[in-house]
Design a protein around this motif. Sequence first.
Motif, PDB file in Angstrom:
ATOM      1  N   SER A   1       0.830  -1.205   0.000  1.00  0.00           N
ATOM      2  CA  SER A   1       0.000   0.000   0.000  1.00  0.00           C
ATOM      3  C   SER A   1       0.863   1.253   0.000  1.00  0.00           C
ATOM      4  O   SER A   1       2.008   1.223   0.457  1.00  0.00           O
ATOM      5  N   SER A   2       0.270   2.350  -0.452  1.00  0.00           N
ATOM      6  CA  SER A   2       0.975   3.634  -0.382  1.00  0.00           C
ATOM      7  C   SER A   2       0.938   4.130   1.065  1.00  0.00           C
ATOM      8  O   SER A   2       0.096   3.681   1.863  1.00  0.00           O
ATOM      9  N   ASP A   3       1.813   5.090   1.380  1.00  0.00           N
ATOM     10  CA  ASP A   3       1.838   5.669   2.732  1.00  0.00           C
ATOM     11  C   ASP A   3       0.497   6.311   3.064  1.00  0.00           C
ATOM     12  O   ASP A   3      -0.012   6.195   4.177  1.00  0.00           O
ATOM     13  N   ALA A   4      -0.080   6.991   2.062  1.00  0.00           N
ATOM     14  CA  ALA A   4      -1.344   7.699   2.307  1.00  0.00           C
ATOM     15  C   ALA A   4      -2.458   6.692   2.643  1.00  0.00           C
ATOM     16  O   ALA A   4      -3.243   6.909   3.576  1.00  0.00           O
ATOM     17  N   ASP A   5      -2.532   5.601   1.916  1.00  0.00           N
ATOM     18  CA  ASP A   5      -3.559   4.588   2.193  1.00  0.00           C
ATOM     19  C   ASP A   5      -3.332   3.940   3.558  1.00  0.00           C
ATOM     20  O   ASP A   5      -4.280   3.628   4.280  1.00  0.00           O
ATOM     21  N   ALA A   6      -2.072   3.737   3.888  1.00  0.00           N
ATOM     22  CA  ALA A   6      -1.755   3.133   5.188  1.00  0.00           C
ATOM     23  C   ALA A   6      -2.202   4.062   6.321  1.00  0.00           C
ATOM     24  O   ALA A   6      -2.814   3.622   7.303  1.00  0.00           O
ATOM     25  N   ARG A   7      -1.953   5.374   6.133  1.00  0.00           N
ATOM     26  CA  ARG A   7      -2.334   6.353   7.168  1.00  0.00           C
ATOM     27  C   ARG A   7      -3.850   6.413   7.342  1.00  0.00           C
ATOM     28  O   ARG A   7      -4.371   6.454   8.452  1.00  0.00           O
ATOM     29  N   ARG A   8      -4.558   6.389   6.210  1.00  0.00           N
ATOM     30  CA  ARG A   8      -6.016   6.438   6.265  1.00  0.00           C
ATOM     31  C   ARG A   8      -6.557   5.196   6.991  1.00  0.00           C
ATOM     32  O   ARG A   8      -7.492   5.264   7.776  1.00  0.00           O
ATOM     33  N   PHE A   9      -5.928   4.060   6.755  1.00  0.00           N
ATOM     34  CA  PHE A   9      -6.327   2.803   7.395  1.00  0.00           C
ATOM     35  C   PHE A   9      -6.211   2.929   8.926  1.00  0.00           C
ATOM     36  O   PHE A   9      -7.115   2.571   9.668  1.00  0.00           O
ATOM     37  N   VAL A  10      -5.087   3.516   9.354  1.00  0.00           N
ATOM     38  CA  VAL A  10      -4.855   3.720  10.795  1.00  0.00           C
ATOM     39  C   VAL A  10      -5.940   4.619  11.387  1.00  0.00           C
ATOM     40  O   VAL A  10      -6.481   4.350  12.470  1.00  0.00           O
ATOM     41  N   GLU A  11      -6.265   5.706  10.645  1.00  0.00           N
ATOM     42  CA  GLU A  11      -7.265   6.666  11.154  1.00  0.00           C
ATOM     43  C   GLU A  11      -8.636   6.018  11.337  1.00  0.00           C
ATOM     44  O   GLU A  11      -9.322   6.252  12.333  1.00  0.00           O
ATOM     45  N   ILE A  12      -9.021   5.192  10.379  1.00  0.00           N
ATOM     46  CA  ILE A  12     -10.337   4.550  10.487  1.00  0.00           C
ATOM     47  C   ILE A  12     -10.362   3.568  11.663  1.00  0.00           C
ATOM     48  O   ILE A  12     -11.333   3.529  12.427  1.00  0.00           O
ATOM     49  N   LEU A  13      -9.280   2.828  11.821  1.00  0.00           N
ATOM     50  CA  LEU A  13      -9.226   1.912  12.970  1.00  0.00           C
ATOM     51  C   LEU A  13      -9.341   2.697  14.277  1.00  0.00           C
ATOM     52  O   LEU A  13     -10.037   2.283  15.212  1.00  0.00           O
ATOM     53  N   ALA A  14      -8.661   3.856  14.323  1.00  0.00           N
ATOM     54  CA  ALA A  14      -8.689   4.678  15.536  1.00  0.00           C
ATOM     55  C   ALA A  14     -10.118   5.106  15.870  1.00  0.00           C
ATOM     56  O   ALA A  14     -10.499   5.170  17.047  1.00  0.00           O
ATOM     57  N   GLU A  15     -10.921   5.384  14.836  1.00  0.00           N
ATOM     58  CA  GLU A  15     -12.324   5.764  15.082  1.00  0.00           C
ATOM     59  C   GLU A  15     -13.100   4.653  15.781  1.00  0.00           C
ATOM     60  O   GLU A  15     -14.114   4.896  16.431  1.00  0.00           O
ATOM     61  N   HIS A  16     -12.629   3.420  15.611  1.00  0.00           N
ATOM     62  CA  HIS A  16     -13.272   2.281  16.292  1.00  0.00           C
ATOM     63  C   HIS A  16     -12.579   1.944  17.615  1.00  0.00           C
ATOM     64  O   HIS A  16     -12.850   0.905  18.210  1.00  0.00           O
ATOM     65  N   GLY A  17     -11.643   2.793  18.010  1.00  0.00           N
ATOM     66  CA  GLY A  17     -10.926   2.541  19.272  1.00  0.00           C
ATOM     67  C   GLY A  17      -9.889   1.438  19.149  1.00  0.00           C
ATOM     68  O   GLY A  17      -9.473   0.843  20.139  1.00  0.00           O
ATOM     69  N   VAL A  18      -9.447   1.176  17.914  1.00  0.00           N
ATOM     70  CA  VAL A  18      -8.440   0.117  17.706  1.00  0.00           C
ATOM     71  C   VAL A  18      -7.094   0.776  17.374  1.00  0.00           C
ATOM     72  O   VAL A  18      -6.981   1.516  16.392  1.00  0.00           O
ATOM     73  N   ALA A  19      -6.081   0.506  18.205  1.00  0.00           N
ATOM     74  CA  ALA A  19      -4.764   1.113  18.010  1.00  0.00           C
ATOM     75  C   ALA A  19      -3.988   0.355  16.938  1.00  0.00           C
ATOM     76  O   ALA A  19      -3.993  -0.873  16.913  1.00  0.00           O
ATOM     77  N   ALA A  20      -3.336   1.120  16.065  1.00  0.00           N
ATOM     78  CA  ALA A  20      -2.556   0.490  14.993  1.00  0.00           C
ATOM     79  C   ALA A  20      -1.319   1.318  14.689  1.00  0.00           C
ATOM     80  O   ALA A  20      -1.320   2.536  14.879  1.00  0.00           O
TER      81      ALA A  20
END
Length: 346
Positions: free
Chosen positions: A300-319
């Motif tokens: 994945s690109s860095d931008a896609d990886a960052r977006r993935f982290v942000e969405i997980l964070a919205e669910h209270g999941v640390a990544a």
Amino acid sequence: MIDAYALSEAALGDLLVELGQPRYRSKQIRAWLYEKGAASFQEMTDLPKGLRDVLEAKVALGTITVDTEQVSRDGTRKRLYKLHDGQLVEAVLMAYDDGRRTACISSQAGCGMGCTFCATGQMGFARQLTSTEIFEQAALFARELQASGERLSNIVMMGMGEPFANYDAVIEAVRRINRELGVGARHITISTVGLVPKIRQLVDEGIQVTLAVSLHAATDEERSKIMPVNRRYPLAELIAACHDYVERGGRRVTFEWALIAGKNDTPEVAERLGKLLRGLQCHVNLIPLNPTPGYGEKPSSDADARRFVEILAEHGVAATVRVRRGIDIAAGCGQLKSAVLAKKGG
Ligand code: SAH
Ligand code: SF4
């Protein structure tokens, strides 16, 4: 030859008594082996010279040897260990700025789990390693680090093979790495493809190692396509076992997720993963896919990886997105494959 690393303190004591020596020398020798990291009996200067010579002739310091070693631009070292019967396994040593020295070691020669994205899986299964062969991979790194004034601080069972498909040998090796090499149990990570009964057995073991589970997909359909094991142990059972590990062990579980461009890195997948892991005390390690010969997909690109982290964070999941190590020498996660098989085109 007898293997020194395969002898318990009692067995070494028996051998010394047979050689007409006092039993207490077993303690002395073990201190040289495990605390001082001696690489030969001749270094054990508090033993009589005659005994050192006899031991040198009768007892080997390990049955595995370093066949070749490569060093990456980032300092990561990948080595090929040769076993007594000529089998080859790879192991990796990573140095971090905070002082950690982490060895990634193998539990099997090859792997029979068949994950499509993994070089080890692409080569198939050769044989189980013994607990001593697993232990020695770590012991050799520990001894070399010691010689340069450093200390082996962490172990990850993320080399070749599925640790829980060789459960007893792995647990025995882990106990010895903890006891004899002084690596804290919490600093030892066992990574599994998801063998549910063995996760439960680990919980019963009462050993404080860190559990890492390779997830890579958030639905059974997607996971079964790339990880055949999922057909035997689907996600609901796997995640239930992880809840047990957390509740009974009081520790968080780590998930590994290789980020594959356009496949498992989209916002929809992040949403599904967030829901799947919601309420579970865990941490997700995101590793941009490392290239392997038999799998055409891209990281994945860095931008896609960052977006993935942000969405997980919205669910209270640390990544966390992990920095890939040793890619230039194919030492990254999932890239290990013994060189001889590579030469054969395997
Ligand atoms: N058999 C165990 C441990 C060895 S693999 C397991 O599967 O968990 C170590 C980690 O590398 C696992 O999380 C695995 O899924 C991951 N991995 C395998 N191939 C990879 C690749 N090409 N890119 C990134 N990670 C990969
Ligand atoms: Fe085996 Fe792990 Fe590779 Fe899957 S990812 S094939 S279980 S080593």
